[in-house]
Scaffold this motif. Structure first.
Motif, mmCIF file in Angstrom:
data_model
loop_
_atom_site.group_PDB
_atom_site.id
_atom_site.type_symbol
_atom_site.label_atom_id
_atom_site.label_comp_id
_atom_site.label_asym_id
_atom_site.label_seq_id
_atom_site.Cartn_x
_atom_site.Cartn_y
_atom_site.Cartn_z
ATOM 1 N N HIS A 193 70.635 52.865 -36.028
ATOM 2 C CA HIS A 193 70.462 54.344 -37.657
ATOM 3 C C HIS A 193 71.787 54.271 -37.202
ATOM 4 N N THR A 194 72.685 54.392 -38.341
ATOM 5 C CA THR A 194 73.871 55.485 -38.542
ATOM 6 C C THR A 194 75.173 54.754 -37.464
ATOM 7 N N HIS A 195 75.266 55.237 -36.444
ATOM 8 C CA HIS A 195 76.592 55.193 -35.842
ATOM 9 C C HIS A 195 75.986 54.580 -34.253
ATOM 10 N N GLU A 196 74.754 54.082 -34.569
ATOM 11 C CA GLU A 196 74.489 53.974 -33.098
ATOM 12 C C GLU A 196 73.201 53.288 -33.219
ATOM 13 N N PHE A 197 72.917 52.913 -32.317
ATOM 14 C CA PHE A 197 71.825 51.345 -31.810
ATOM 15 C C PHE A 197 71.029 52.207 -31.053
ATOM 16 N N ILE A 198 69.842 51.459 -30.272
ATOM 17 C CA ILE A 198 69.328 51.230 -28.883
ATOM 18 C C ILE A 198 68.607 50.782 -29.089
ATOM 19 N N ALA A 199 69.204 49.522 -27.661
ATOM 20 C CA ALA A 199 68.469 47.887 -27.891
ATOM 21 C C ALA A 199 67.466 48.141 -26.514
ATOM 22 N N THR A 200 66.577 48.276 -26.755
ATOM 23 C CA THR A 200 64.946 47.717 -25.565
ATOM 24 C C THR A 200 64.710 47.484 -25.214
ATOM 25 N N ALA A 201 63.650 46.853 -24.258
ATOM 26 C CA ALA A 201 62.544 45.759 -24.589
ATOM 27 C C ALA A 201 61.539 45.681 -25.680
ATOM 28 N N HIS A 202 61.062 46.578 -25.234
ATOM 29 C CA HIS A 202 60.075 47.426 -26.383
ATOM 30 C C HIS A 202 60.519 47.614 -27.815
ATOM 31 N N GLU A 203 59.271 47.921 -28.610
ATOM 32 C CA GLU A 203 59.592 49.237 -29.873
ATOM 33 C C GLU A 203 58.722 49.595 -30.263
ATOM 34 N N ASP A 204 58.730 51.073 -30.310
ATOM 35 C CA ASP A 204 57.351 51.222 -30.351
ATOM 36 C C ASP A 204 57.297 52.034 -31.157
ATOM 37 N N GLN A 205 56.970 50.921 -32.389
ATOM 38 C CA GLN A 205 56.308 51.491 -33.673
ATOM 39 C C GLN A 205 55.093 50.321 -34.797
ATOM 40 N N LYS A 206 54.384 51.051 -35.625
ATOM 41 C CA LYS A 206 53.850 50.265 -36.255
ATOM 42 C C LYS A 206 53.834 49.052 -36.485
ATOM 43 N N PHE A 207 55.052 48.229 -37.447
ATOM 44 C CA PHE A 207 55.718 47.329 -37.790
ATOM 45 C C PHE A 207 56.114 46.132 -36.977
ATOM 46 N N GLY A 208 55.697 44.793 -37.216
ATOM 47 C CA GLY A 208 55.650 43.705 -36.671
ATOM 48 C C GLY A 208 54.944 43.012 -35.657
ATOM 49 N N ILE A 209 55.756 42.167 -35.090
ATOM 50 C CA ILE A 209 55.144 41.482 -33.577
ATOM 51 C C ILE A 209 56.124 41.609 -32.836
ATOM 52 N N PRO A 210 55.581 42.356 -31.429
ATOM 53 C CA PRO A 210 56.779 42.396 -30.552
ATOM 54 C C PRO A 210 57.802 41.209 -29.485
ATOM 55 N N LEU A 211 58.534 40.866 -29.933
ATOM 56 C CA LEU A 211 59.164 40.126 -28.967
ATOM 57 C C LEU A 211 58.454 40.273 -28.098
ATOM 58 N N ALA A 212 58.507 41.508 -26.804
ATOM 59 C CA ALA A 212 58.619 41.601 -25.696
ATOM 60 C C ALA A 212 56.874 40.729 -25.288
ATOM 61 N N GLY A 213 56.955 40.298 -23.847
ATOM 62 C CA GLY A 213 55.744 39.368 -23.574
ATOM 63 C C GLY A 213 55.091 38.746 -24.112
ATOM 64 N N GLY A 214 55.701 37.802 -24.755
ATOM 65 C CA GLY A 214 55.991 36.518 -25.713
ATOM 66 C C GLY A 214 55.444 36.404 -26.608
ATOM 67 N N GLN A 215 55.135 37.861 -27.382
ATOM 68 C CA GLN A 215 53.660 38.027 -28.262
ATOM 69 C C GLN A 215 54.544 37.345 -29.482
ATOM 70 N N ALA A 216 55.832 37.702 -29.765
ATOM 71 C CA ALA A 216 56.722 36.664 -31.116
ATOM 72 C C ALA A 216 55.681 35.469 -30.861
ATOM 73 N N ALA A 217 56.695 34.916 -30.222
ATOM 74 C CA ALA A 217 56.613 33.574 -29.619
ATOM 75 C C ALA A 217 54.812 32.896 -29.915
ATOM 76 N N GLU A 218 53.568 33.634 -29.347
ATOM 77 C CA GLU A 218 52.711 33.607 -29.456
ATOM 78 C C GLU A 218 52.053 33.478 -30.596
ATOM 79 N N ALA A 219 52.257 34.306 -31.577
ATOM 80 C CA ALA A 219 52.299 34.590 -32.928
ATOM 81 C C ALA A 219 52.535 32.778 -33.735
ATOM 82 N N VAL A 220 53.555 32.823 -33.759
ATOM 83 C CA VAL A 220 54.618 30.943 -34.328
ATOM 84 C C VAL A 220 53.213 30.017 -34.002
ATOM 85 N N ARG A 221 52.966 30.042 -32.732
ATOM 86 C CA ARG A 221 52.337 29.050 -32.139
ATOM 87 C C ARG A 221 50.855 28.852 -32.853
ATOM 88 N N ARG A 222 50.181 30.225 -33.000
ATOM 89 C CA ARG A 222 49.349 30.227 -33.358
ATOM 90 C C ARG A 222 49.683 29.980 -35.192
#
Ligand SMILES: *Cc1c(COP(=O)(O)O)cnc(C)c1O
Length: 463
Positions: A193-222
């Protein structure tokens, strides 16, 4: 700017700079081209014009409040995005910023594609003739009816947002005898956002499938196993009102990492990557947005470099600017109703609209500028808060700004950069009627969304 909220939502409050607006601009009559639509200027009498029409003419003909949209500016910005990304990339305008049938036609003519995220937005796009294959359908909870409609219409892509939706869309497509092109939206743990960003392992929000924990890879697999789906790529959207590209750098790195894992595991190189929208605009003179060609160059370089590192063919890139196209092209024209000085504090200027036509200030503590547009003035600047007519003390349009000290009822003032997320988020609070959107171009004005009437209100109230 307050630290209690943020244009992207209250949870981003901690990344905000301290407030400013300590001093007025040297000359309040000067209109900063950064925050005003391209064709805005003052005529010889000091009256502001846009697209060759004076605001006094517009107010007389269409009333106030009104959103006034500079069509030439809209087309120029759309074209600039299109040109910047060239033929090897796609630009999807995010319809939620502001959608109308005229806008859909301009986009179609200028070679852009369109994001929609509800049945209503899809209906608007289709009814104005946007080719279905240029439409992307988004959303974290699309109804089965909406999905069916999108699949039947042959939309270019549906962006899948959850494990349940993967199955749901596959099932619906299959039952219709179709194979739906889809992207999978993942969250990569970057909030920009604006002039800064935060990079974390997890993201606490309703959109999307988390990359964390291999979930995104599992989604693609299915998804790859389902006959009703053709998986064309990965989607990532990291924030809003972004000026700094480094958040995209981290996001692209993580998305490409997933593409590489998919290649290694399944032997497929997904052909597309969508980096979302969120590019910032100038709401005040303090904001310094980047030009589309700089953004295109930076994003293309980032993705190309990451893919070379991972020995992947560079996928086709798409982006989804909403605010950056329509935001700067419109201003809201208001008439001043009352001017109320509060000694030692500030002067409250009440206008004939308010939080019903611009909720962003109340919702996100967003910052806006304001100017006296029906005349010039040499009076001393006064610190004002521009407020609306609603029964709510949070009904603020511009929190802190300076206007000339001789401001009086009947003057017209305008708030620039209200093209995005103002009409589209407008409400009928207090049964106030939503303002029209008036498009101006080459000395002519045309209503593209008409003013609501009391009849419109009462039509829904069936007694
Ligand atoms: C909101 C949104 C956009 C557009 O954001 P802007 O800040 O208007 O550029 C693009 N893509 C997705 C998925 C979004 O949710």
């Amino acid at each position: 700017m307050s630290r209690s909220a943020h244009p992207a939502g209250p949870r981003h409050a901690d990344v905000l700079p301290e407030g400013h607006y300590s001093a007025p601009a040297a000359d309040l009559n000067v209109l900063d081209p950064k925050v005003w639509a391209q064709t805005v200027e003052r005529d010889a009498d000091g009256v502001v014009t846009v697209g060759g029409m004076t605001v006094t003419q517009l107010a007389e003909e269409y009333g106030t409040p009104a959103y006034v949209l500079d069509e030439a500016d809209f087309r120029a910005r759309a074209r600039a995005w299109r040109t910047a990304f060239g033929n090897d990339a796609d630009v999807f305008y995010a319809g939620k910023a502001f959608l109308s049938r005229a806008v859909v036609r301009w986009l179609a003519e200028e070679g852009l594609n369109l994001d929609v995220c509800s049945g209503g937005e899809l209906a608007t796009a289709l009814s104005a003739g946007m080719p279905a294959d240029r439409i992307a359908f988004h959303g974290n909870n699309k109804s089965p009816e909406e999905i069916e409609r999108a699949v039947r219409a042959d939309v270019g892509r549906i962006v899948l947002d959850s494990f349940q939706e993967i199955v749901r869309v596959a099932h619906i497509a299959q039952s219709l005898g179709k194979r739906q092109r889809v992207q999978i939206r993942i969250t990569v743990g970057v909030e920009a956002h604006t002039h800064e960003f935060i990079a974390t392992a997890h993201e606490d929000q309703k959109f999307g499938i988390p990359l964390a924990g291999g979930q995104a890879a599992e989604a693609v697999r299915r998804a790859l196993q389902l006959d009703g789906l053709e998986v064309i790529g990965i989607h990532s959207h990291i924030g809003s009102q972004i000026f700094d590209m480094s958040g995209f750098e981290v996001a692209a790195h993580r998305v490409v990492g997933l593409l590489k894992d998919i290649r290694d595991e399944h032997g497929v190189e997904l052909p597309e990557i969508d980096l979302g929208g969120g590019l910032g605009i100038a709401y005040t003179s303090d904001d310094d947005p980047r030009e589309p060609h700089e953004i295109a160059k930076a994003l293309t370089e980032i993705v190309t470099r990451e893919c070379e590192g991972a020995r992947l063919r560079t996928p086709r890139i798409s982006v989804e600017p909403g605010r950056a196209i329509v935001g700067p092209t419109a201003f809201t024209l208001y008439e001043v109703g009352t001017v109320k000085p509060l000694d030692g504090l500030r002067t409250y200027v009440s206008v004939d609209g308010g939080m019903s036509d611009n909720i962003r200030t109340a919702l996100y503590d967003a910052e806006y500028s304001v100017a006296l547009v029906s005349r010039t003035s040499d009076a001393q600047p006064m610190l004002v808060r521009v407020v609306g007519k609603h029964c709510e003390s949070g009904d603020i349009v511009v929190k802190d700004a300076f206007l000339p000290g001789d401001l009086a009822p009947g003057d017209l003032i305008a708030v620039p950069a209200t093209g995005a997320y103002c009409r589209s988020m407008a409400s009928n609070y207090n049964h106030v009627l939503r303002p029209p959107v008036v498009a101006v171009r080459d000395g002519e004005a045309r209503v593209i969304v008409r003013r609501e009437t009391e009849e419109d209100l009462l039509r829904l109230d069936v007694g």
